[in-house]
Scaffold this active site. Structure first.
Site, PDB file in Angstrom:
ATOM      1  N   TYR A   1      30.964  17.688  -7.595  1.00 48.67           N
ATOM      2  CA  TYR A   1      30.114  18.662  -6.894  1.00 48.67           C
ATOM      3  C   TYR A   1      29.333  19.655  -8.019  1.00 48.67           C
ATOM      4  CZ  TYR A   1      29.247  22.930  -4.450  1.00 48.67           C
ATOM      5  OH  TYR A   1      28.632  24.283  -4.046  1.00 48.67           O
TER       6      TYR A   1
ATOM      7  N   LYS B   1      23.104  19.344  -1.730  1.00 44.96           N
ATOM      8  CA  LYS B   1      23.864  19.011  -1.048  1.00 44.96           C
ATOM      9  C   LYS B   1      23.198  17.973   0.286  1.00 44.96           C
ATOM     10  CE  LYS B   1      26.607  23.283  -1.373  1.00 44.96           C
ATOM     11  NZ  LYS B   1      26.692  24.423  -0.906  1.00 44.96           N
TER      12      LYS B   1
ATOM     13  N   VAL C   1      21.205  28.751  -4.843  1.00 39.49           N
ATOM     14  CA  VAL C   1      21.135  29.880  -6.007  1.00 39.49           C
ATOM     15  C   VAL C   1      20.369  29.826  -7.020  1.00 39.49           C
ATOM     16  CG1 VAL C   1      23.350  30.706  -4.596  1.00 39.49           C
ATOM     17  CG2 VAL C   1      23.362  29.375  -6.981  1.00 39.49           C
TER      18      VAL C   1
ATOM     19  N   TYR D   1      21.965  29.298   4.322  1.00 37.89           N
ATOM     20  CA  TYR D   1      22.851  30.222   4.134  1.00 37.89           C
ATOM     21  C   TYR D   1      23.042  31.126   5.658  1.00 37.89           C
ATOM     22  CZ  TYR D   1      22.281  29.366  -0.506  1.00 37.89           C
ATOM     23  OH  TYR D   1      21.922  28.687  -1.781  1.00 37.89           O
TER      24      TYR D   1
ATOM     25  N   SER E   1      22.483  24.106  -4.328  1.00 37.56           N
ATOM     26  CA  SER E   1      22.958  23.788  -3.321  1.00 37.56           C
ATOM     27  C   SER E   1      21.840  22.720  -2.563  1.00 37.56           C
ATOM     28  CB  SER E   1      23.127  24.706  -2.331  1.00 37.56           C
ATOM     29  OG  SER E   1      24.565  25.301  -2.277  1.00 37.56           O
TER      30      SER E   1
HETATM   31  N1  GLU Z   1      27.016  25.445  -7.300  1.00 41.46           N
HETATM   32  C1  GLU Z   1      26.899  26.442  -6.573  1.00 41.46           C
HETATM   33  C2  GLU Z   1      28.156  27.042  -5.856  1.00 41.46           C
HETATM   34  O1  GLU Z   1      29.020  26.149  -5.381  1.00 41.46           O
HETATM   35  C3  GLU Z   1      26.083  26.180  -5.089  1.00 41.46           C
HETATM   36  C4  GLU Z   1      25.736  27.519  -4.503  1.00 41.46           C
HETATM   37  C5  GLU Z   1      24.461  27.307  -3.981  1.00 41.46           C
HETATM   38  O2  GLU Z   1      23.482  26.984  -4.466  1.00 41.46           O
HETATM   39  O3  GLU Z   1      24.365  27.726  -2.666  1.00 41.46           O
HETATM   40  O4  GLU Z   1      28.619  28.085  -5.760  1.00 41.46           O
END
Ligand code: GLU
Length: 303
Positions: free
Chosen positions: A188, A66, A257, A239, A63
């Protein structure tokens, strides 16, 4: 301040936390990473790097990607994205479906999965190849031309992406995706599967600590846009524990994650930590503890 000594010290004092928490298992390939890694790197505004522990080992940025997708959309397309994504903390898990239905397909922020899918959709429209655009930004800003998508991690996530597919289909049903669901998901998952080290990420994120200036001195973002990305990182980047992160660390941050966290000291430096064991909210346990120690000992927080 002797930053190198401080980082070496943190690697020692953080040892009791290393291996705490759970390695993400819902993407099977991430679950195979050993929990006992810890790395930390600091990159200053002028490009000096200090690092300790497993700072050169590549891990899955997940993530954290992002942030760069959002930066590219704001850079290339201005504020239009804010009509399709809010910028409020969600108070829900990062992959929650419930809120999206209640709020008519407008995701709460660009760092939960639904919001990131919308950002990636826009990046596909403005750049055609979204994950390559993210990869190229990270290569250029870090100076590491060998940064790659880890196709094994990407395949592993693609085979286990029912929840993100559900989010994407729901967004499409609300008219909040312009590109086909499969293309958005693929882009993504690819951006999430980029493999980078703490040093790569600290260097690549310096534009966030430099009012939007890239490594070559040209502007990626305006100072105001940079302020806004940092603000959304502070409120939504870790988060459903962004309050706790602000309390302990006091910096804009974005976690993934894979166990990485990038944090920004505006007008000063970037810090990247990595340790795969995640706490209940999905943030690296040792990573948060290390950032807490770094800002507490240096006073380098925004508060
Ligand atoms: N590719 C992971 C998902 O979409 C990223 C989640 C993350 O790192 O928060 O679940």
């Amino acid at each position: 301040m002797d930053i190198q000594n401080l980082l070496d010290d943190i690697v020692g004092s953080i040892k009791p936390h290393i291996g705490q928490g759970e390695v993400a298992g819902y993407i099977p390939e991430l679950g195979s990473v050993r929990a006992d890694h810890f790395g930390i790197s600091v990159a200053t505004g002028d490009g000096e790097v200090f690092s300790s522990g497993d700072s050169e080992m590549a891990f899955s940025i997940q993530s954290i990607s992002k942030v760069y997708a959002l930066a590219l959309v704001l850079a290339g397309d201005g504020d239009r994205i804010w009509k399709r994504v809010f910028r409020e903390p969600s108070g829900n898990p990062f992959n929650s479906l419930v809120q999206l239905e209640h709020e008519d397909g407008i995701p709460r922020n660009p760092f939960i999965n639904a919001g990131a899918l919308v950002v990636t959709d826009r990046l596909l429209s403005v750049s055609q190849d979204a994950s390559t655009a993210v990869r190229d930004l990270l290569r250029t800003e870090s100076g590491n031309g060998s940064i790659q998508i880890d196709s094994i991690v990407a395949d592993s996530e693609a085979r286990n992406s029912n929840r993100n597919a559900s989010l994407a289909h729901f967004l499409a049903s609300c008219g909040n995706l312009d590109n086909p669901v499969e293309e958005v998901l693929d882009a993504y998952i690819s951006q999430c599967s980029l493999a980078m080290s703490c040093t790569d990420l600290a260097l690549a994120s310096r534009f966030l600590a430099r009012n939007g200036l890239r490594a070559d001195g040209t502007a990626l973002l305006s100072p105001a846009q940079t302020k806004r990305i940092n603000a959304v990182m502070l409120t939504c980047g870790t988060y459903d524990a962004a309050g706790e992160f602000a309390y302990r660390v006091g910096l804009p941050g974005k976690s993934g994650v894979g166990g990485g966290i990038i944090a920004v000291v505006p007008n000063n430096c970037t810090i990247c930590v990595w340790s795969p064991g995640l706490g209940r909210s999905g943030n690296s346990v040792a990573g948060v503890a290390a950032l807490d120690e770094f800002t507490t000992r240096t006073g380098l927080s925004i508060f």
